[in-house]
Write a protein that holds these residues in place. Structure first.
Motif, PDB file in Angstrom:
ATOM      1  N   GLU A   1       0.823  -1.216   0.000  1.00 27.42           N
ATOM      2  CA  GLU A   1       0.000   0.000   0.000  1.00 27.42           C
ATOM      3  C   GLU A   1       0.853   1.260   0.000  1.00 27.42           C
ATOM      4  O   GLU A   1       0.613   2.198  -0.755  1.00 27.42           O
ATOM      5  N   GLU A   2       1.847   1.296   0.870  1.00 27.16           N
ATOM      6  CA  GLU A   2       2.689   2.492   0.965  1.00 27.16           C
ATOM      7  C   GLU A   2       3.515   2.688  -0.303  1.00 27.16           C
ATOM      8  O   GLU A   2       3.699   3.815  -0.765  1.00 27.16           O
ATOM      9  N   SER A   3       3.993   1.594  -0.889  1.00 26.24           N
ATOM     10  CA  SER A   3       4.740   1.703  -2.147  1.00 26.24           C
ATOM     11  C   SER A   3       3.860   2.262  -3.253  1.00 26.24           C
ATOM     12  O   SER A   3       4.290   3.123  -4.026  1.00 26.24           O
ATOM     13  N   ALA A   4       2.626   1.777  -3.323  1.00 24.43           N
ATOM     14  CA  ALA A   4       1.702   2.289  -4.344  1.00 24.43           C
ATOM     15  C   ALA A   4       1.412   3.766  -4.099  1.00 24.43           C
ATOM     16  O   ALA A   4       1.348   4.556  -5.045  1.00 24.43           O
ATOM     17  N   ARG A   5       1.243   4.140  -2.831  1.00 23.36           N
ATOM     18  CA  ARG A   5       0.967   5.545  -2.519  1.00 23.36           C
ATOM     19  C   ARG A   5       2.148   6.421  -2.907  1.00 23.36           C
ATOM     20  O   ARG A   5       1.978   7.482  -3.506  1.00 23.36           O
ATOM     21  N   ARG A   6       3.349   5.983  -2.581  1.00 21.65           N
ATOM     22  CA  ARG A   6       4.530   6.805  -2.845  1.00 21.65           C
ATOM     23  C   ARG A   6       4.979   6.785  -4.301  1.00 21.65           C
ATOM     24  O   ARG A   6       5.405   7.797  -4.832  1.00 21.65           O
ATOM     25  N   PHE A   7       4.953   5.612  -4.895  1.00 20.91           N
ATOM     26  CA  PHE A   7       5.578   5.452  -6.204  1.00 20.91           C
ATOM     27  C   PHE A   7       4.594   5.148  -7.315  1.00 20.91           C
ATOM     28  O   PHE A   7       4.988   5.019  -8.472  1.00 20.91           O
ATOM     29  N   GLY A   8       3.327   5.025  -6.978  1.00 23.85           N
ATOM     30  CA  GLY A   8       2.314   4.728  -7.980  1.00 23.85           C
ATOM     31  C   GLY A   8       2.194   3.232  -8.191  1.00 23.85           C
ATOM     32  O   GLY A   8       3.152   2.484  -8.074  1.00 23.85           O
ATOM     33  N   ALA A   9       0.982   2.816  -8.477  1.00 28.43           N
ATOM     34  CA  ALA A   9       0.733   1.400  -8.722  1.00 28.43           C
ATOM     35  C   ALA A   9       1.364   0.997 -10.043  1.00 28.43           C
ATOM     36  O   ALA A   9       1.385   1.774 -10.998  1.00 28.43           O
ATOM     37  N   GLN A  10       1.855  -0.236 -10.115  1.00 34.43           N
ATOM     38  CA  GLN A  10       2.457  -0.724 -11.351  1.00 34.43           C
ATOM     39  C   GLN A  10       1.413  -1.203 -12.335  1.00 34.43           C
ATOM     40  O   GLN A  10       1.704  -1.425 -13.484  1.00 34.43           O
TER      41      GLN A  10
END
Length: 134
Positions: A94-103
């Motif tokens: 979740e945090e990765s998607a929030r910070r870096f955008g979903a792949q």
């Protein structure tokens, strides 16, 4: 490690206790290849662990007597390890998607359900999360 324990105000266990020694070894494994792992960085994780311990001991308090609490404490320590690790990994997603955008625009669960329908598979399970760095 003394700086971390001093900063946390630990009264019961210190760097020479079994968990303290295990922490020292784990930190050494991180720092050997040059990954950051200083007392200030670890304090954030230690505070999160303290909140987890409060929740775990609150749960143990719901058992009827001392013997049941001891038994549950041992069992839950072992059984909750994979739960806590999985929650951490889910939080990373979740945090990765929030910070870096979903792949991808399609969540994994939906891809898995679509694949199961395509291949005639039965009930789908949650996808296994990578055992990579968390």
């Amino acid at each position: 490690m003394s700086a971390l324990f001093d900063g946390l105000g630990r009264q019961q266990d210190g760097p020479d206790s079994p968990p303290g020694r295990a922490l020292t070894e784990a930190v050494a494994a991180l720092t050997r290849p040059g990954y950051p792992c200083d007392a200030a960085h670890l304090t954030l994780f230690a505070r999160a662990a303290e909140r987890t311990a409060v929740g775990e001991l609150d749960l143990l308090g719901s058992f009827p007597d001392q013997a049941a609490r001891v038994e549950a404490g041992v069992a839950l320590t072992v059984l909750y390890e994979p739960v806590l690790l999985s929650l951490r990994r889910l939080a990373h997603v979740e945090e990765s998607a929030r910070r870096f955008g979903a792949q991808t625009d399609e969540p994994r669960r939906e891809r898995g359900e679509r694949e199961a329908k395509r291949t005639g598979g039965g009930t789908t399970k949650a996808p296994h999360l990578s055992a990579g760095p968390s």
